[in-house]
Design a protein around this motif. Structure first.
Motif, PDB file in Angstrom:
ATOM      1  N   GLN A  21      85.144-127.888 -20.680  1.00 59.30           N
ATOM      2  CA  GLN A  21      83.754-128.208 -20.396  1.00 59.30           C
ATOM      3  C   GLN A  21      83.147-127.202 -19.426  1.00 59.30           C
ATOM      4  N   GLY A  22      83.934-126.792 -18.415  1.00 57.41           N
ATOM      5  CA  GLY A  22      83.469-125.745 -17.505  1.00 57.41           C
ATOM      6  C   GLY A  22      82.827-126.264 -16.239  1.00 57.41           C
ATOM      7  N   SER A  23      82.098-127.362 -16.302  1.00 58.34           N
ATOM      8  CA  SER A  23      81.460-127.897 -15.103  1.00 58.34           C
ATOM      9  C   SER A  23      81.141-129.364 -15.299  1.00 58.34           C
ATOM     10  N   GLY A  24      80.888-130.038 -14.171  1.00 54.44           N
ATOM     11  CA  GLY A  24      80.543-131.447 -14.217  1.00 54.44           C
ATOM     12  C   GLY A  24      79.052-131.652 -14.027  1.00 54.44           C
ATOM     13  N   GLY A  25      78.716-132.784 -13.392  1.00 57.72           N
ATOM     14  CA  GLY A  25      77.311-133.102 -13.163  1.00 57.72           C
ATOM     15  C   GLY A  25      76.730-132.322 -12.000  1.00 57.72           C
ATOM     16  N   LEU A  26      75.450-132.523 -11.756  1.00 54.48           N
ATOM     17  CA  LEU A  26      74.764-131.838 -10.666  1.00 54.48           C
ATOM     18  C   LEU A  26      75.323-132.277  -9.315  1.00 54.48           C
ATOM     19  N   VAL A  27      75.322-131.358  -8.374  1.00 58.66           N
ATOM     20  CA  VAL A  27      75.793-131.678  -7.024  1.00 58.66           C
ATOM     21  C   VAL A  27      74.728-132.501  -6.297  1.00 58.66           C
ATOM     22  N   ASP A  28      75.108-133.078  -5.150  1.00 58.16           N
ATOM     23  CA  ASP A  28      74.143-133.841  -4.367  1.00 58.16           C
ATOM     24  C   ASP A  28      73.164-132.892  -3.667  1.00 58.16           C
ATOM     25  N   ASP A  29      72.116-133.464  -3.086  1.00 52.43           N
ATOM     26  CA  ASP A  29      71.037-132.660  -2.509  1.00 52.43           C
ATOM     27  C   ASP A  29      71.532-131.749  -1.387  1.00 52.43           C
ATOM     28  N   ARG A  30      72.424-132.255  -0.545  1.00 52.07           N
ATOM     29  CA  ARG A  30      72.919-131.455   0.579  1.00 52.07           C
ATOM     30  C   ARG A  30      73.734-130.263   0.085  1.00 52.07           C
ATOM     31  N   THR A  31      74.605-130.505  -0.892  1.00 51.03           N
ATOM     32  CA  THR A  31      75.400-129.417  -1.457  1.00 51.03           C
ATOM     33  C   THR A  31      74.497-128.405  -2.169  1.00 51.03           C
ATOM     34  N   GLU A  32      73.476-128.899  -2.831  1.00 50.50           N
ATOM     35  CA  GLU A  32      72.503-128.017  -3.489  1.00 50.50           C
ATOM     36  C   GLU A  32      71.859-127.082  -2.470  1.00 50.50           C
ATOM     37  N   GLU A  33      71.487-127.643  -1.335  1.00 57.22           N
ATOM     38  CA  GLU A  33      70.845-126.845  -0.281  1.00 57.22           C
ATOM     39  C   GLU A  33      71.794-125.779   0.258  1.00 57.22           C
ATOM     40  N   ILE A  34      73.037-126.166   0.526  1.00 54.30           N
ATOM     41  CA  ILE A  34      74.028-125.228   1.072  1.00 54.30           C
ATOM     42  C   ILE A  34      74.335-124.117   0.060  1.00 54.30           C
ATOM     43  N   ALA A  35      74.564-124.515  -1.205  1.00 53.24           N
ATOM     44  CA  ALA A  35      74.901-123.542  -2.245  1.00 53.24           C
ATOM     45  C   ALA A  35      73.773-122.548  -2.460  1.00 53.24           C
ATOM     46  N   THR A  36      72.545-123.042  -2.442  1.00 53.37           N
ATOM     47  CA  THR A  36      71.399-122.156  -2.647  1.00 53.37           C
ATOM     48  C   THR A  36      71.270-121.161  -1.502  1.00 53.37           C
ATOM     49  N   GLU A  37      71.531-121.629  -0.284  1.00 51.77           N
ATOM     50  CA  GLU A  37      71.457-120.737   0.869  1.00 51.77           C
ATOM     51  C   GLU A  37      72.534-119.646   0.793  1.00 51.77           C
ATOM     52  N   ILE A  38      73.758-120.047   0.474  1.00 51.84           N
ATOM     53  CA  ILE A  38      74.851-119.070   0.338  1.00 51.84           C
ATOM     54  C   ILE A  38      74.512-118.044  -0.735  1.00 51.84           C
ATOM     55  N   TYR A  39      74.039-118.543  -1.862  1.00 50.26           N
ATOM     56  CA  TYR A  39      73.716-117.676  -3.000  1.00 50.26           C
ATOM     57  C   TYR A  39      72.567-116.727  -2.659  1.00 50.26           C
ATOM     58  N   ALA A  40      71.541-117.242  -2.010  1.00 51.89           N
ATOM     59  CA  ALA A  40      70.384-116.416  -1.650  1.00 51.89           C
ATOM     60  C   ALA A  40      70.789-115.292  -0.701  1.00 51.89           C
ATOM     61  N   ILE A  41      71.647-115.623   0.264  1.00 57.99           N
ATOM     62  CA  ILE A  41      72.097-114.607   1.225  1.00 57.99           C
ATOM     63  C   ILE A  41      72.922-113.533   0.521  1.00 57.99           C
ATOM     64  N   SER A  42      73.859-113.959  -0.311  1.00 59.93           N
ATOM     65  CA  SER A  42      74.742-112.995  -0.971  1.00 59.93           C
ATOM     66  C   SER A  42      73.980-112.104  -1.946  1.00 59.93           C
ATOM     67  N   THR A  43      73.043-112.676  -2.677  1.00 62.56           N
ATOM     68  CA  THR A  43      72.279-111.859  -3.625  1.00 62.56           C
ATOM     69  C   THR A  43      71.359-110.893  -2.890  1.00 62.56           C
ATOM     70  N   GLN A  44      70.814-111.324  -1.751  1.00 66.14           N
ATOM     71  CA  GLN A  44      69.950-110.428  -0.986  1.00 66.14           C
ATOM     72  C   GLN A  44      70.749-109.247  -0.424  1.00 66.14           C
ATOM     73  N   VAL A  45      71.992-109.516   0.019  1.00 66.36           N
ATOM     74  CA  VAL A  45      72.862-108.429   0.485  1.00 66.36           C
ATOM     75  C   VAL A  45      73.075-107.420  -0.640  1.00 66.36           C
ATOM     76  N   ALA A  46      73.317-107.929  -1.843  1.00 64.90           N
ATOM     77  CA  ALA A  46      73.534-107.043  -2.990  1.00 64.90           C
ATOM     78  C   ALA A  46      72.283-106.233  -3.319  1.00 64.90           C
ATOM     79  N   ILE A  47      71.125-106.883  -3.287  1.00 59.64           N
ATOM     80  CA  ILE A  47      69.869-106.181  -3.555  1.00 59.64           C
ATOM     81  C   ILE A  47      69.614-105.113  -2.496  1.00 59.64           C
ATOM     82  N   ASP A  48      69.875-105.464  -1.236  1.00 61.10           N
ATOM     83  CA  ASP A  48      69.701-104.486  -0.152  1.00 61.10           C
ATOM     84  C   ASP A  48      70.623-103.285  -0.346  1.00 61.10           C
ATOM     85  N   ALA A  49      71.864-103.553  -0.757  1.00 58.56           N
ATOM     86  CA  ALA A  49      72.815-102.464  -1.003  1.00 58.56           C
ATOM     87  C   ALA A  49      72.316-101.566  -2.131  1.00 58.56           C
TER      88      ALA A  49
END
Length: 239
Positions: free
Chosen positions: A132-160
């Motif tokens: 299946q690869g993945s389950g259901g959607l994460v809770d709101d708090r996990t969504e917030e944390i994951a989005t922040e981690i992802y945004a930071i990492s992608t911005q580092v890559a774009i800056d590079a």
């Protein structure tokens, strides 16, 4: 992530007549006379009366259903549809695994240096069911944390990426720094059978959620263009 209509060739009737040529036969739209009469009245009275949509005769609808059921795929190949697609790199890669009946041309970051759009997913839970690869959607708090981690990492890559270009590194190498979430645009042309094969596999419940979404967008474009043939080719997609 999106699918946009560009162009198409053929219709349900094209499929029918590609099959009927085996017996040197040709079908016409079932309401050809009604269409011609509406067009005649518009020309005669300089009015814009509604022109009926072309409709297949029942025998031709049955023929298409028979062709699809028994995997007589060649009549469906006498069509062509061109879409403009956009998806993050891993989803683009999954699309490109479908080779039979397709040709694609994508933007090349060997030649362009504009900043790519970054795809932000709706985060899902990990699961032990690897099919299946993945389950259901994460809770709101996990969504917030994951989005922040992802945004930071992608911005580092774009800056590079931008820093490499600023230091004179060529585009074709600087692109190595870009994240997997970078969106790629491409032109995708295929016949009705090839798109149906893509849809049946990628709109299925065990496909990755993002490509399910993209496959359904493709289906929404194709369905009104070839309503009878598309229904026949995809009737088992979600069963």
């Amino acid at each position: 992530m999106k699918a946009e209509y560009v162009d198409h060739m053929g219709s349900d009737l094209s499929v029918v007549n590609a099959a009927r040529v085996s017996f040197d036969k040709v079908s016409m739209w079932g309401n050809t006379e009604a269409i011609a009469e509406a067009e005649r009245l518009n020309s005669l009275f300089m009015e814009q009366r509604e022109i009926p949509e072309p409709e297949l005769m029942d025998k031709d609808k049955s023929l298409i259903a028979f062709l699809a059921k028994h995997d007589h795929w060649t009549p469906f190949g006498h069509t062509a549809l061109t879409l403009r697609m956009a998806a993050p790199i891993p989803i683009r890669t999954q699309c490109f695994k479908h080779k039979v009946g397709f040709v694609e041309n994508e933007e090349s970051r060997r030649y362009i240096s504009s900043l790519p759009e970054i795809f932000f997913p709706d985060w899902r839970q990990s699961t032990s069911d690897k099919k299946q690869g993945s389950g259901g959607l994460v809770d709101d708090r996990t969504e917030e944390i994951a989005t922040e981690i992802y945004a930071i990492s992608t911005q580092v890559a774009i800056d590079a990426y931008e820093d490499l270009l600023a230091h004179g590194i060529c585009e074709e190498q600087a692109r190595f720094a870009l994240p997997q979430g970078a969106v790629v645009n491409w032109i995708w042309t295929g016949n009705l059978m090839s798109f149906a094969n893509f849809y049946n596999k990628r709109a299925a419940k065990d496909a990755q959620g993002e490509i399910q979404e993209l496959a359904k967008a493709v289906g929404e474009i194709i369905q009104p263009l070839y309503p009878v043939a598309w229904a026949a080719l995809t009737s088992k997609a979600h069963k």
